[in-house]
Design a protein around this motif. Sequence first.
Motif, PDB file in Angstrom:
ATOM      1  N   SER A  14      27.096  37.036 -42.967  1.00 35.98           N
ATOM      2  CA  SER A  14      27.415  38.147 -42.060  1.00 35.98           C
ATOM      3  C   SER A  14      27.666  37.641 -40.646  1.00 35.98           C
ATOM      4  O   SER A  14      28.594  38.093 -39.963  1.00 35.98           O
ATOM      5  N   HIS A 121      26.828  44.321 -45.076  1.00 40.36           N
ATOM      6  CA  HIS A 121      27.182  43.001 -45.625  1.00 40.36           C
ATOM      7  C   HIS A 121      26.590  42.707 -46.987  1.00 40.36           C
ATOM      8  O   HIS A 121      27.082  41.814 -47.671  1.00 40.36           O
ATOM      9  N   ASN A 206      22.309  29.701 -48.140  1.00 41.99           N
ATOM     10  CA  ASN A 206      21.083  29.628 -47.341  1.00 41.99           C
ATOM     11  C   ASN A 206      19.862  29.341 -48.229  1.00 41.99           C
ATOM     12  O   ASN A 206      18.735  29.545 -47.793  1.00 41.99           O
ATOM     13  N   LYS A 211      20.134  33.082 -54.603  1.00 42.55           N
ATOM     14  CA  LYS A 211      21.245  32.147 -54.877  1.00 42.55           C
ATOM     15  C   LYS A 211      21.049  31.359 -56.169  1.00 42.55           C
ATOM     16  O   LYS A 211      21.956  30.693 -56.629  1.00 42.55           O
ATOM     17  N   GLU A 282      25.882  39.035 -55.181  1.00 39.03           N
ATOM     18  CA  GLU A 282      26.680  38.737 -53.983  1.00 39.03           C
ATOM     19  C   GLU A 282      27.518  39.976 -53.703  1.00 39.03           C
ATOM     20  O   GLU A 282      28.281  40.419 -54.575  1.00 39.03           O
TER      21      GLU A 282
HETATM   22  O1  GMT Z   1      23.921  35.758 -48.836  1.00 38.01           O
HETATM   23  C1  GMT Z   1      23.089  35.798 -47.915  1.00 38.01           C
HETATM   24  O2  GMT Z   1      21.878  35.694 -48.098  1.00 38.01           O
HETATM   25  C2  GMT Z   1      23.569  35.985 -46.517  1.00 38.01           C
HETATM   26  C3  GMT Z   1      24.150  37.329 -46.323  1.00 38.01           C
HETATM   27  C4  GMT Z   1      24.278  37.676 -44.868  1.00 38.01           C
HETATM   28  O3  GMT Z   1      24.181  38.845 -44.589  1.00 38.01           O
HETATM   29  O4  GMT Z   1      24.468  36.857 -44.003  1.00 38.01           O
HETATM   30  O5  GMT Z   1      25.401  37.367 -47.005  1.00 38.01           O
HETATM   31  C5  GMT Z   1      25.933  38.623 -47.348  1.00 38.01           C
HETATM   32  O6  GMT Z   1      27.056  38.832 -46.506  1.00 38.01           O
HETATM   33  C6  GMT Z   1      28.157  37.948 -46.723  1.00 38.01           C
HETATM   34  C7  GMT Z   1      29.251  38.262 -45.715  1.00 38.01           C
HETATM   35  O7  GMT Z   1      29.713  39.557 -45.844  1.00 38.01           O
HETATM   36  C8  GMT Z   1      28.643  38.081 -48.184  1.00 38.01           C
HETATM   37  O8  GMT Z   1      29.725  37.223 -48.401  1.00 38.01           O
HETATM   38  C9  GMT Z   1      27.488  37.733 -49.131  1.00 38.01           C
HETATM   39  O9  GMT Z   1      27.921  37.926 -50.455  1.00 38.01           O
HETATM   40  C10 GMT Z   1      26.305  38.628 -48.834  1.00 38.01           C
HETATM   41  N1  GMT Z   1      25.150  38.173 -49.620  1.00 38.01           N
HETATM   42  C11 GMT Z   1      24.616  38.907 -50.594  1.00 38.01           C
HETATM   43  O10 GMT Z   1      25.051  39.984 -50.925  1.00 38.01           O
HETATM   44  C12 GMT Z   1      23.464  38.286 -51.291  1.00 38.01           C
END
Ligand code: GMT
Length: 383
Positions: A14, A121, A206, A211, A282
Amino acid sequence: MNIGIVCYPTFGGSGVLATELGKALAEKNHTVHFITYQQPVRLTGFRANIFYHEVRVPTYPLFDYPPYESALASTMVDVVKNNNIDLLHVHYAIPHASAAYMAKQILEKGGRYVPVITTLHGTDITLVGRDKTYAPVVAFSINHSDAITAVSENLKEETYKIFNIEKDIQVIYNFVDVQRFRKKPIDAFRKVIAPDNERIIMHASNFRKIKRIEDVIYIFKKLNETIPSRLLLVGDGPERPMAEALCRELDLCDDIRFVGKQQDMEEIFAIADLFLLPSEYESFGLSALEAMAGGAPVVATNVGGLPEIIKQGENGYMGKVGDVDQMAQYAIDILKDDATFLKFRENARKQADRFDITRIVPQYEKLYEQLYESYCKTVCNPV
Ligand code: GMT
């Protein structure tokens, strides 16, 4: 426009997306003010129309938990007042959307009106946000945002399922700067990682439980038994000690390299032959998209928003969560011969083109313009 962007400054998707968006908007002559507690990791170098406002959280012996949300709301008020901000765009609902709501109320009392856009996100909805400790605040602050976007159709649906949302959620997909990520691999770098021209398999995240890093390692183990390969693990987080121990236990230390958190991801993706993302969930999978832009097909799980970017048998494959045998077989199918691999590689690049920065950023600009105009008509200057 003068745009305030609130995000997490860390390596998470994000924060990466929010920073890349801010940089792209600045390229298009908008002025961008980042508001967060640390310089965002992808915000490097000087640009005349990008500003960074650090949120300071004064501590006091009474505070077991320093009140970041209050400090953030106050900083937003200050930045909006003193920098002619036209709108606030907050990334990740917790605590950014509720802090924005608070800032907006304070500003309105002083006759200053600023619309708020919240971009959802993923874990802010599906994991942390739905926890009943946070859920009422998350639902309230989403409902009180002036516009809401989600990074995939799946996340939009999940949000409606989990919360009682009364407003329209617009899907604006995550993006990648295809030109920047279409790098020629640095031969010397490739040779260090794969001295005997082994295939280079990559995972970046991360290192959180969601993951499933252990699945990355088991998939790699199976693949490596058939096709000589090396695994590059990029990033850091709570699961790293477990992953390192597993590599030792499986006697794979010579074939797996942990490179920690990295800045220049485009250089690293350029040497990858395959990207693994076997997550539990994800919402989108930004790292998979960046890998594709660099020419790496993806083997992932069939969850969340991943089917919106991965096309089965074309630019990658998706298997069931935890089915490491199936995902290893998919990886072998992609890498078994050069002709197949090059076809997948080409398709991965083509798919990334659909999410290019030049296609997606204008969607945010359009939303900003529409919102600003309607908000000013109805709220700032009501007739
Ligand atoms: O995946 C994470 O733990 C990080 C998280 C974040 O908020 O930083 O990622 C989420 O946002 C990303 C950007 O929009 C997406 O590409 C990831 O898929 C999403 N992660 C999850 O849904 C677990």
